[in-house]
Design a protein around this motif. Structure first.
Motif, PDB file in Angstrom:
ATOM      1  N   PRO A  38       0.804  -1.225   0.000  1.00 26.35           N
ATOM      2  CA  PRO A  38       0.000   0.000   0.000  1.00 26.35           C
ATOM      3  C   PRO A  38       0.834   1.270   0.000  1.00 26.35           C
ATOM      4  N   LEU A  39       1.986   1.265   0.686  1.00 27.84           N
ATOM      5  CA  LEU A  39       2.836   2.448   0.683  1.00 27.84           C
ATOM      6  C   LEU A  39       3.363   2.739  -0.716  1.00 27.84           C
ATOM      7  N   ALA A  40       3.694   1.679  -1.455  1.00 29.68           N
ATOM      8  CA  ALA A  40       4.145   1.878  -2.831  1.00 29.68           C
ATOM      9  C   ALA A  40       3.032   2.486  -3.667  1.00 29.68           C
ATOM     10  N   GLY A  41       1.797   2.039  -3.413  1.00 27.68           N
ATOM     11  CA  GLY A  41       0.666   2.595  -4.147  1.00 27.68           C
ATOM     12  C   GLY A  41       0.451   4.057  -3.820  1.00 27.68           C
ATOM     13  N   ILE A  42       0.605   4.408  -2.532  1.00 25.03           N
ATOM     14  CA  ILE A  42       0.462   5.808  -2.132  1.00 25.03           C
ATOM     15  C   ILE A  42       1.527   6.661  -2.806  1.00 25.03           C
ATOM     16  N   GLY A  43       2.772   6.170  -2.807  1.00 18.33           N
ATOM     17  CA  GLY A  43       3.857   6.925  -3.427  1.00 18.33           C
ATOM     18  C   GLY A  43       3.636   7.136  -4.905  1.00 18.33           C
ATOM     19  N   ALA A  44       3.191   6.077  -5.601  1.00 24.42           N
ATOM     20  CA  ALA A  44       2.950   6.206  -7.038  1.00 24.42           C
ATOM     21  C   ALA A  44       1.809   7.173  -7.318  1.00 24.42           C
ATOM     22  N   PHE A  45       0.778   7.111  -6.484  1.00 25.64           N
ATOM     23  CA  PHE A  45      -0.367   8.000  -6.680  1.00 25.64           C
ATOM     24  C   PHE A  45       0.023   9.462  -6.477  1.00 25.64           C
ATOM     25  N   LEU A  46       0.770   9.727  -5.398  1.00 25.33           N
ATOM     26  CA  LEU A  46       1.185  11.102  -5.129  1.00 25.33           C
ATOM     27  C   LEU A  46       2.185  11.599  -6.161  1.00 25.33           C
ATOM     28  N   ALA A  47       3.053  10.700  -6.645  1.00 23.74           N
ATOM     29  CA  ALA A  47       4.006  11.101  -7.675  1.00 23.74           C
ATOM     30  C   ALA A  47       3.293  11.524  -8.949  1.00 23.74           C
ATOM     31  N   LYS A  48       2.169  10.886  -9.222  1.00 27.74           N
ATOM     32  CA  LYS A  48       1.436  11.180 -10.448  1.00 27.74           C
ATOM     33  C   LYS A  48       0.585  12.429 -10.322  1.00 27.74           C
ATOM     34  N   PHE A  49      -0.045  12.604  -9.146  1.00 24.85           N
ATOM     35  CA  PHE A  49      -0.995  13.692  -8.992  1.00 24.85           C
ATOM     36  C   PHE A  49      -0.569  14.751  -7.972  1.00 24.85           C
ATOM     37  N   GLY A  50       0.548  14.538  -7.286  1.00 19.65           N
ATOM     38  CA  GLY A  50       0.946  15.463  -6.224  1.00 19.65           C
ATOM     39  C   GLY A  50       1.127  16.893  -6.691  1.00 19.65           C
ATOM     40  N   ALA A  51       1.814  17.083  -7.835  1.00 24.36           N
ATOM     41  CA  ALA A  51       2.060  18.434  -8.342  1.00 24.36           C
ATOM     42  C   ALA A  51       0.754  19.157  -8.647  1.00 24.36           C
ATOM     43  N   ILE A  52      -0.206  18.429  -9.215  1.00 25.84           N
ATOM     44  CA  ILE A  52      -1.492  19.040  -9.538  1.00 25.84           C
ATOM     45  C   ILE A  52      -2.222  19.459  -8.269  1.00 25.84           C
ATOM     46  N   LEU A  53      -2.166  18.577  -7.244  1.00 22.69           N
ATOM     47  CA  LEU A  53      -2.850  18.875  -5.992  1.00 22.69           C
ATOM     48  C   LEU A  53      -2.283  20.117  -5.325  1.00 22.69           C
ATOM     49  N   ILE A  54      -0.961  20.225  -5.318  1.00 19.05           N
ATOM     50  CA  ILE A  54      -0.325  21.382  -4.688  1.00 19.05           C
ATOM     51  C   ILE A  54      -0.618  22.653  -5.472  1.00 19.05           C
ATOM     52  N   LYS A  55      -0.538  22.572  -6.802  1.00 17.01           N
ATOM     53  CA  LYS A  55      -0.744  23.740  -7.655  1.00 17.01           C
ATOM     54  C   LYS A  55      -2.132  24.336  -7.460  1.00 17.01           C
ATOM     55  N   PHE A  56      -3.141  23.483  -7.364  1.00 14.04           N
ATOM     56  CA  PHE A  56      -4.511  23.967  -7.255  1.00 14.04           C
ATOM     57  C   PHE A  56      -5.017  23.959  -5.817  1.00 14.04           C
ATOM     58  N   LYS A  57      -4.120  23.696  -4.855  1.00 11.96           N
ATOM     59  CA  LYS A  57      -4.482  23.690  -3.438  1.00 11.96           C
ATOM     60  C   LYS A  57      -5.696  22.790  -3.189  1.00 11.96           C
ATOM     61  N   ALA A  58      -5.618  21.586  -3.750  1.00  6.51           N
ATOM     62  CA  ALA A  58      -6.768  20.686  -3.711  1.00  6.51           C
ATOM     63  C   ALA A  58      -6.878  19.914  -2.416  1.00  6.51           C
ATOM     64  N   PHE A  59      -5.895  20.067  -1.500  1.00  7.51           N
ATOM     65  CA  PHE A  59      -5.992  19.357  -0.241  1.00  7.51           C
ATOM     66  C   PHE A  59      -6.917  20.101   0.710  1.00  7.51           C
ATOM     67  N   THR A  60      -8.158  20.205   0.304  1.00  6.21           N
ATOM     68  CA  THR A  60      -9.226  20.736   1.136  1.00  6.21           C
ATOM     69  C   THR A  60     -10.215  19.612   1.295  1.00  6.21           C
ATOM     70  N   VAL A  61     -11.299  19.874   1.992  1.00  2.21           N
ATOM     71  CA  VAL A  61     -12.247  18.802   2.251  1.00  2.21           C
ATOM     72  C   VAL A  61     -12.795  18.209   0.952  1.00  2.21           C
ATOM     73  N   VAL A  62     -13.146  19.054  -0.031  1.00  5.82           N
ATOM     74  CA  VAL A  62     -13.729  18.550  -1.274  1.00  5.82           C
ATOM     75  C   VAL A  62     -12.660  17.928  -2.161  1.00  5.82           C
ATOM     76  N   GLY A  63     -11.543  18.634  -2.341  1.00  5.85           N
ATOM     77  CA  GLY A  63     -10.498  18.137  -3.218  1.00  5.85           C
ATOM     78  C   GLY A  63      -9.889  16.837  -2.730  1.00  5.85           C
ATOM     79  N   LEU A 112      -6.370  11.481   3.144  1.00  5.64           N
ATOM     80  CA  LEU A 112      -5.142  10.915   2.594  1.00  5.64           C
ATOM     81  C   LEU A 112      -5.468   9.529   2.056  1.00  5.64           C
ATOM     82  N   PRO A 113      -5.298   9.309   0.766  1.00  9.35           N
ATOM     83  CA  PRO A 113      -5.645   8.005   0.188  1.00  9.35           C
ATOM     84  C   PRO A 113      -4.972   6.854   0.922  1.00  9.35           C
TER      85      PRO A 113
END
Length: 277
Positions: A38-63, A112-113
């Motif tokens: 599961p940790l590998a899955g989390i890392g791969a997921f964040l590596a793929k979408f992390g930049a987008i999440l940070i750029k659009f400040k998507a770490f809110t309740v809805v995002g 957090l996924p």
């Protein structure tokens, strides 16, 4: 939950070829690899979408909810994923409401996924009683949410909703394990600090028996938090923080035991037996 399909039906795995069955237990390396998957899955997921999440400040309740739903969909399908994340949201909002009623500023839940969600406090509770009270509020709200889903499942005969309700009961029961940083660990601080150590020892035994990435993370965080609190146990501020009246300790203990009993009843009522043939 891997055996639940998107429509809630239990999937029957293909028959096993006896020629490929072995009595040899999995090696330590294989068990560790499975636990850390599961940790590998989390890392791969964040590596793929992390930049987008940070750029659009998507770490809110809805995002962050949307991100978690997308992540869980890859495992269980979108219907189950939505129900699962909504029950986590209900659980976390129980914490938020309890904290704000106590005058403690608290953020909206951040998801957090594969790890759940958390609520950030702008200040610490004034006592371990307030900490335990706000910790119990999450599982209480989550339990009510799971019962609501179970009732709808019973009315409609939905296997999917029944599976979601069962998972909700289990999730809240797991959160009541007496180990920091779980809710049960924060409740245990109001009963007796020694319970923290018992909880960690129990989780360590489970991790040795059946390695799991989430349990490993809890062990690391819980061990650090236990050491931090133990080191400062003689500080005057710590003594004041952990001072409780007998009635307060009794109320917390009674609520803790009663909630565990209710969750066990809920799990029993929504359990769906699987027949493998």
């Amino acid at each position: 939950m891997d055996d639940v399909s998107a429509d809630g039906a239990w999937e029957i795995p293909p028959p096993v070829d006896p020629a490929h069955v072995t009595d040899q237990p999995p090696t330590l390396r294989a068990r560790a690899k499975r636990a850390l998957a599961p940790l590998a899955g989390i890392g791969a997921f964040l590596a793929k979408f992390g930049a987008i999440l940070i750029k659009f400040k998507a770490f809110t309740v809805v995002g962050s909810m949307a991100v978690s739903i997308a992540a869980y969909t890859t495992l269980w399908g979108w219907k189950f994923a939505i129900g699962f994340v909504l029950l986590i949201f209900v659980h976390e909002m129980g914490h938020v409401v309890a904290l704000r009623l106590r005058g403690i500023p608290a953020s909206a839940p951040v998801f957090l996924p594969f790890l759940g969600a958390f609520v950030a406090m702008k200040q610490m509770p004034r006592s371990v009683y307030e900490e335990a009270e706000s910790a119990l509020a999450g599982p209480i709200a989550g339990t009510l949410g799971a019962f609501a889903v179970a009732w709808v499942a019973h009315q409609n005969g939905s296997g999917l909703l029944r599976a979601i309700a069962f998972t909700g009961f289990f999730l809240n029961l797991f959160n009541l394990l007496p180990a920091l940083p779980l809710d049960g660990g924060r409740v245990a601080g109001a009963l007796h600090p020694a319970i923290w150590l018992l909880g960690l020892v129990g989780l360590l035994g489970f991790e040795i028996y059946r390695p799991n990435a989430v349990v490993l993370i809890i062990l690391v965080l819980g061990s650090y938090e236990l050491w931090r609190r133990f080191r400062g146990r003689n500080d005057q501020a710590s003594k004041v923080y952990f001072a409780l009246e007998p009635q307060q300790r009794l109320r917390i203990g009674a609520a803790y035991v009663a909630l565990i009993a209710v969750l066990l009843i809920g799990m029993h009522a929504t359990y769906a037996a699987r027949t493998l043939s």
